[in-house]
Design a protein around this motif. Sequence first.
Motif, PDB file in Angstrom:
ATOM      1  N   SER A 137       0.833  -1.210   0.000  1.00 53.66           N
ATOM      2  CA  SER A 137       0.000   0.000   0.000  1.00 53.66           C
ATOM      3  C   SER A 137       0.861   1.252   0.000  1.00 53.66           C
ATOM      4  O   SER A 137       0.547   2.238  -0.690  1.00 53.66           O
ATOM      5  CB  SER A 137      -0.927  -0.002   1.215  1.00 53.66           C
ATOM      6  OG  SER A 137      -0.202   0.102   2.426  1.00 53.66           O
ATOM      7  N   PHE A 138       1.970   1.235   0.765  1.00 55.41           N
ATOM      8  CA  PHE A 138       2.872   2.385   0.762  1.00 55.41           C
ATOM      9  C   PHE A 138       3.582   2.523  -0.594  1.00 55.41           C
ATOM     10  O   PHE A 138       3.798   3.644  -1.077  1.00 55.41           O
ATOM     11  CB  PHE A 138       3.907   2.250   1.882  1.00 55.41           C
ATOM     12  CG  PHE A 138       3.301   2.238   3.264  1.00 55.41           C
ATOM     13  CD1 PHE A 138       2.264   3.082   3.587  1.00 55.41           C
ATOM     14  CD2 PHE A 138       3.776   1.367   4.234  1.00 55.41           C
ATOM     15  CE1 PHE A 138       1.708   3.074   4.853  1.00 55.41           C
ATOM     16  CE2 PHE A 138       3.234   1.351   5.507  1.00 55.41           C
ATOM     17  CZ  PHE A 138       2.186   2.201   5.816  1.00 55.41           C
ATOM     18  N   ARG A 139       3.933   1.391  -1.197  1.00 54.18           N
ATOM     19  CA  ARG A 139       4.568   1.446  -2.519  1.00 54.18           C
ATOM     20  C   ARG A 139       3.580   1.942  -3.576  1.00 54.18           C
ATOM     21  O   ARG A 139       3.960   2.634  -4.532  1.00 54.18           O
ATOM     22  CB  ARG A 139       5.082   0.049  -2.889  1.00 54.18           C
ATOM     23  CG  ARG A 139       6.115  -0.507  -1.913  1.00 54.18           C
ATOM     24  CD  ARG A 139       7.504   0.004  -2.238  1.00 54.18           C
ATOM     25  NE  ARG A 139       8.456  -0.319  -1.168  1.00 54.18           N
ATOM     26  CZ  ARG A 139       9.051  -1.501  -1.020  1.00 54.18           C
ATOM     27  NH1 ARG A 139       8.778  -2.479  -1.869  1.00 54.18           N
ATOM     28  NH2 ARG A 139       9.913  -1.691  -0.044  1.00 54.18           N
ATOM     29  N   ALA A 140       2.298   1.583  -3.427  1.00 52.40           N
ATOM     30  CA  ALA A 140       1.285   2.088  -4.360  1.00 52.40           C
ATOM     31  C   ALA A 140       1.167   3.598  -4.257  1.00 52.40           C
ATOM     32  O   ALA A 140       0.992   4.298  -5.266  1.00 52.40           O
ATOM     33  CB  ALA A 140      -0.066   1.424  -4.067  1.00 52.40           C
ATOM     34  N   SER A 141       1.264   4.116  -3.039  1.00 56.17           N
ATOM     35  CA  SER A 141       1.248   5.567  -2.857  1.00 56.17           C
ATOM     36  C   SER A 141       2.431   6.217  -3.567  1.00 56.17           C
ATOM     37  O   SER A 141       2.288   7.250  -4.239  1.00 56.17           O
ATOM     38  CB  SER A 141       1.280   5.903  -1.362  1.00 56.17           C
ATOM     39  OG  SER A 141       1.392   7.287  -1.151  1.00 56.17           O
TER      40      SER A 141
ATOM     41  N   ARG B  82       5.022  11.810   4.038  1.00 52.52           N
ATOM     42  CA  ARG B  82       4.799  11.166   5.326  1.00 52.52           C
ATOM     43  C   ARG B  82       5.780  10.013   5.457  1.00 52.52           C
ATOM     44  O   ARG B  82       6.001   9.268   4.518  1.00 52.52           O
ATOM     45  CB  ARG B  82       3.364  10.659   5.441  1.00 52.52           C
ATOM     46  CG  ARG B  82       2.341  11.781   5.684  1.00 52.52           C
ATOM     47  CD  ARG B  82       1.172  11.639   4.741  1.00 52.52           C
ATOM     48  NE  ARG B  82       0.046  12.510   5.088  1.00 52.52           N
ATOM     49  CZ  ARG B  82      -0.233  13.630   4.459  1.00 52.52           C
ATOM     50  NH1 ARG B  82       0.506  14.046   3.454  1.00 52.52           N
ATOM     51  NH2 ARG B  82      -1.279  14.364   4.821  1.00 52.52           N
ATOM     52  N   TRP B  83       6.325   9.870   6.656  1.00 54.58           N
ATOM     53  CA  TRP B  83       7.233   8.768   6.945  1.00 54.58           C
ATOM     54  C   TRP B  83       6.531   7.814   7.908  1.00 54.58           C
ATOM     55  O   TRP B  83       6.066   8.221   8.988  1.00 54.58           O
ATOM     56  CB  TRP B  83       8.528   9.271   7.556  1.00 54.58           C
ATOM     57  CG  TRP B  83       9.501   9.792   6.541  1.00 54.58           C
ATOM     58  CD1 TRP B  83      10.550   9.143   5.984  1.00 54.58           C
ATOM     59  CD2 TRP B  83       9.506  11.100   5.947  1.00 54.58           C
ATOM     60  NE1 TRP B  83      11.210   9.944   5.083  1.00 54.58           N
ATOM     61  CE2 TRP B  83      10.599  11.148   5.043  1.00 54.58           C
ATOM     62  CE3 TRP B  83       8.707  12.234   6.096  1.00 54.58           C
ATOM     63  CZ2 TRP B  83      10.886  12.282   4.297  1.00 54.58           C
ATOM     64  CZ3 TRP B  83       8.997  13.361   5.354  1.00 54.58           C
ATOM     65  CH2 TRP B  83      10.072  13.372   4.458  1.00 54.58           C
ATOM     66  N   HIS B  84       6.444   6.557   7.520  1.00 49.65           N
ATOM     67  CA  HIS B  84       5.789   5.528   8.332  1.00 49.65           C
ATOM     68  C   HIS B  84       6.856   4.614   8.913  1.00 49.65           C
ATOM     69  O   HIS B  84       7.673   4.059   8.173  1.00 49.65           O
ATOM     70  CB  HIS B  84       4.807   4.713   7.490  1.00 49.65           C
ATOM     71  CG  HIS B  84       3.796   5.544   6.767  1.00 49.65           C
ATOM     72  ND1 HIS B  84       2.683   6.075   7.382  1.00 49.65           N
ATOM     73  CD2 HIS B  84       3.734   5.952   5.475  1.00 49.65           C
ATOM     74  CE1 HIS B  84       1.975   6.759   6.508  1.00 49.65           C
ATOM     75  NE2 HIS B  84       2.602   6.703   5.337  1.00 49.65           N
ATOM     76  N   ILE B  85       6.835   4.448  10.235  1.00 50.02           N
ATOM     77  CA  ILE B  85       7.763   3.550  10.914  1.00 50.02           C
ATOM     78  C   ILE B  85       6.953   2.483  11.639  1.00 50.02           C
ATOM     79  O   ILE B  85       6.030   2.799  12.396  1.00 50.02           O
ATOM     80  CB  ILE B  85       8.653   4.315  11.913  1.00 50.02           C
ATOM     81  CG1 ILE B  85       9.506   5.363  11.178  1.00 50.02           C
ATOM     82  CG2 ILE B  85       9.549   3.358  12.688  1.00 50.02           C
ATOM     83  CD1 ILE B  85      10.396   6.172  12.098  1.00 50.02           C
ATOM     84  N   PHE B  86       7.283   1.216  11.407  1.00 47.01           N
ATOM     85  CA  PHE B  86       6.581   0.136  12.083  1.00 47.01           C
ATOM     86  C   PHE B  86       7.520  -1.049  12.252  1.00 47.01           C
ATOM     87  O   PHE B  86       8.568  -1.154  11.590  1.00 47.01           O
ATOM     88  CB  PHE B  86       5.316  -0.272  11.309  1.00 47.01           C
ATOM     89  CG  PHE B  86       5.566  -0.798   9.925  1.00 47.01           C
ATOM     90  CD1 PHE B  86       5.670  -2.148   9.667  1.00 47.01           C
ATOM     91  CD2 PHE B  86       5.680   0.086   8.854  1.00 47.01           C
ATOM     92  CE1 PHE B  86       5.896  -2.628   8.392  1.00 47.01           C
ATOM     93  CE2 PHE B  86       5.907  -0.370   7.567  1.00 47.01           C
ATOM     94  CZ  PHE B  86       6.016  -1.735   7.331  1.00 47.01           C
TER      95      PHE B  86
ATOM     96  N   MET C 156      11.097   1.788   7.772  1.00 37.83           N
ATOM     97  CA  MET C 156      10.809   3.215   7.659  1.00 37.83           C
ATOM     98  C   MET C 156      10.577   3.512   6.180  1.00 37.83           C
ATOM     99  O   MET C 156      11.497   3.397   5.361  1.00 37.83           O
ATOM    100  CB  MET C 156      11.950   4.077   8.200  1.00 37.83           C
ATOM    101  CG  MET C 156      11.624   5.578   8.157  1.00 37.83           C
ATOM    102  SD  MET C 156      12.889   6.615   8.919  1.00 37.83           S
ATOM    103  CE  MET C 156      14.211   6.422   7.729  1.00 37.83           C
ATOM    104  N   ILE C 157       9.347   3.867   5.850  1.00 39.11           N
ATOM    105  CA  ILE C 157       8.953   4.042   4.445  1.00 39.11           C
ATOM    106  C   ILE C 157       8.403   5.446   4.244  1.00 39.11           C
ATOM    107  O   ILE C 157       7.529   5.898   5.004  1.00 39.11           O
ATOM    108  CB  ILE C 157       7.891   3.000   4.043  1.00 39.11           C
ATOM    109  CG1 ILE C 157       8.447   1.582   4.223  1.00 39.11           C
ATOM    110  CG2 ILE C 157       7.457   3.206   2.596  1.00 39.11           C
ATOM    111  CD1 ILE C 157       7.449   0.490   3.892  1.00 39.11           C
ATOM    112  N   CYS C 158       8.918   6.132   3.236  1.00 35.85           N
ATOM    113  CA  CYS C 158       8.366   7.421   2.824  1.00 35.85           C
ATOM    114  C   CYS C 158       7.321   7.168   1.743  1.00 35.85           C
ATOM    115  O   CYS C 158       7.591   6.463   0.765  1.00 35.85           O
ATOM    116  CB  CYS C 158       9.468   8.331   2.295  1.00 35.85           C
ATOM    117  SG  CYS C 158       8.873   9.927   1.693  1.00 35.85           S
ATOM    118  N   ASP C 159       6.137   7.718   1.922  1.00 32.12           N
ATOM    119  CA  ASP C 159       5.039   7.423   0.996  1.00 32.12           C
ATOM    120  C   ASP C 159       5.123   8.196  -0.307  1.00 32.12           C
ATOM    121  O   ASP C 159       4.291   8.008  -1.189  1.00 32.12           O
ATOM    122  CB  ASP C 159       3.689   7.719   1.675  1.00 32.12           C
ATOM    123  CG  ASP C 159       3.423   9.207   1.817  1.00 32.12           C
ATOM    124  OD1 ASP C 159       4.387   9.998   1.801  1.00 32.12           O
ATOM    125  OD2 ASP C 159       2.251   9.595   1.957  1.00 32.12           O
TER     126      ASP C 159
END
Length: 698
Positions: free
Chosen positions: A365-369, A548-552, A608-611
């Motif tokens: 989903s993040f890669r699709a963004s 946006r940066w997502h960390i999980f 850590m992924i940047c959208d």
Amino acid sequence: MSSDYTYDEQGQFFPFFILTLSGLVTLPLTYNLLRPSKELENTAPRIKSDFKPEHADLVEAQKRKRLRKERRIKRIITVIIGYVVMAWMVYLIMITARTSTKAYDPYDILGVSRSADERAISRHYKRLSLVYHPDKIRPDPAKNETIETLNARFVELTKAYKALTDEEIRNNYLQYGHPDGKQSFSIGIALPKLIVMEGNGKYVLLVYGALLGVLLPYIVGKWWYGTQRYTKERVLVATAGNIFREYKDDISDNGIISALSSGEEFKDVLKGAKAEAGLGKLESKVLSEETSFLTAKDRETLKKLDSVTRRKALALLWAYTGRIDLGDSSLNAEKYEAAPVALTLVEAFSAIALAFGNLKPIIGSFRASQSLIQAVPAGASPLLQLPNFTEELVKSIEGKSSGNNLSVQDYMRLPDSERRTRTVGAGLLTEQQYSQAISVAQQLPVLQISKAFFKVMGEKVITPSSLVQLVVKARFIPPGCTQVPAVNETDLEDIDPDDDDLDALMGRKPAKNRATKIVDGKKVEAKIEKVQPPLAHAPYLARDHSPRWHIFLADAKQGKMAVPPFTFTTFDKPILDEAGKPTFNVQTLKMQFQAPPQVGDFTFVMHMICDSYLGLDAKQDITLHIEDPAKAAAVEEEDDISEPDEDSIAGQMQALKTGQPPKKKARKPSDSSSEEESDTDGDAGDTSDTNTETDVED
């Protein structure tokens, strides 16, 4: 004094009534429209670039179209009409002749001084009688005078004279303010007289019934239904249901784009004849042999779709990510209009993927963004994000033998001479185009992790089920930067919030935004403003987007998410200085969660992924050490820090954690000062061990 309530036939009070109603509607709407927007896209700076993509006019037209929708044209028109009505009512109030009860003044009517005696008043009245007596004067048509007006004028003069000379009439004037005694007054009501006329009652009831029984419920119901139609991700509930049905545990890449095409929002974009217009031409372009990013399965998926709207939406999205020129201005415009809609739907897909917890769809989903923001096919080279770069140019730069795509960082690490040789030349880029690409590459917000560790505030070890913080220390280092300073070790430490910052201690919000500076030898607290990175450089996207940066945390063995993503949009230190150069400040990112209830070592994969950009993601292993509570208590006993008193809050918290009350230590009065000094020294010496840290490689 009696009162006579009459209906306002002259409209004296009607403007006040309308002005009040208009103000009740117009003023709140004005505040709503003029209120500063809190959207990230309205407050972030921009990456400096003069690059104009193909069909830039169509992209800008779609941006303006979206802005018109976001500005809520209907509300703006309503506000304008409201102010026009209010101005008109104010004008009417100013110019309308309002009848009012004027104080009766016999001196003014006769035209004599208030100091005149009765004899002087009688002489003046006789002179007026010779002039205004009906037998002495004739009406003047030029002055619109009639016998009735002249008689009324003489009666007024006579009444004023008697109010000053006749004892009984004078008493009425002094007591009631009028020679005729108590007077009645009228109050005009701002309602048309037609409403209350006899025989119109049933029509009035019909109007009230329509307003209160039909119109009001319709407005409230429409508002309520409108709020219930959308999820918290601001997508239609029906769309969320469609995406849920499309979800699969192994879905990724173009499968996610296909799931997004089921959104009901595309029916608004492709309503009416738009759904079928140009569909054949669109599919022939998308499914041509030149379209290399689509697999045979993807092509078959498109052909099997029954819904014309969804079929066209999916073809438009693939044409957008593949940057396919459709040879038709209408189709190209629809292509750029569909992409922002799909970007909104990605949030709904992410929410569904997070609910299932499968790692592959979450990352997908993040890669699709990223693909939608940069208009790049899934799995394509990150170099396509740079201005003027095409698939042919990327193949030439990477070489046919290259097994992996070059990231922008790898590309910028190449020696300048080699990079220029691969990029500039006949059939490649010009010097100006190359400069545009390098300029954008040097402004990309690449967030590099310097250190990541777990900790519990105020504790030296982590115990089961405690509230753990994952602290990530990172720096923004744009690609191609040289002479990057080394990280200051003190910046990699994490200091607990102050004791009085209860919200931060409880994890409800970050620590107070205060920083201490030394000015003229004194400590000065300065407020730290949150800093936003520049808006995503997305020349093909018909809307602005703030990165946006997502960390999980994920469990790599099971392919599951362990800790849900924490999203970061702002940072606590400046990213660029006043000259626009990188500051290389260490940014602190924190996410808080509950530790596992078991003792042991738990190894996670931190993502850590940047959208907004491809190739800026980071991934590394990190281990969480959970210690036995008894061992933690033993460690604390070995410290030089004195045990808390049994009746103190700290003592009670320790008793809850260890199951045993704290031991009271007897102190000699003579040793108290030396023990305090020893405790202070010991505390300072153990600063480096306050956190349970896991050093990670960049």
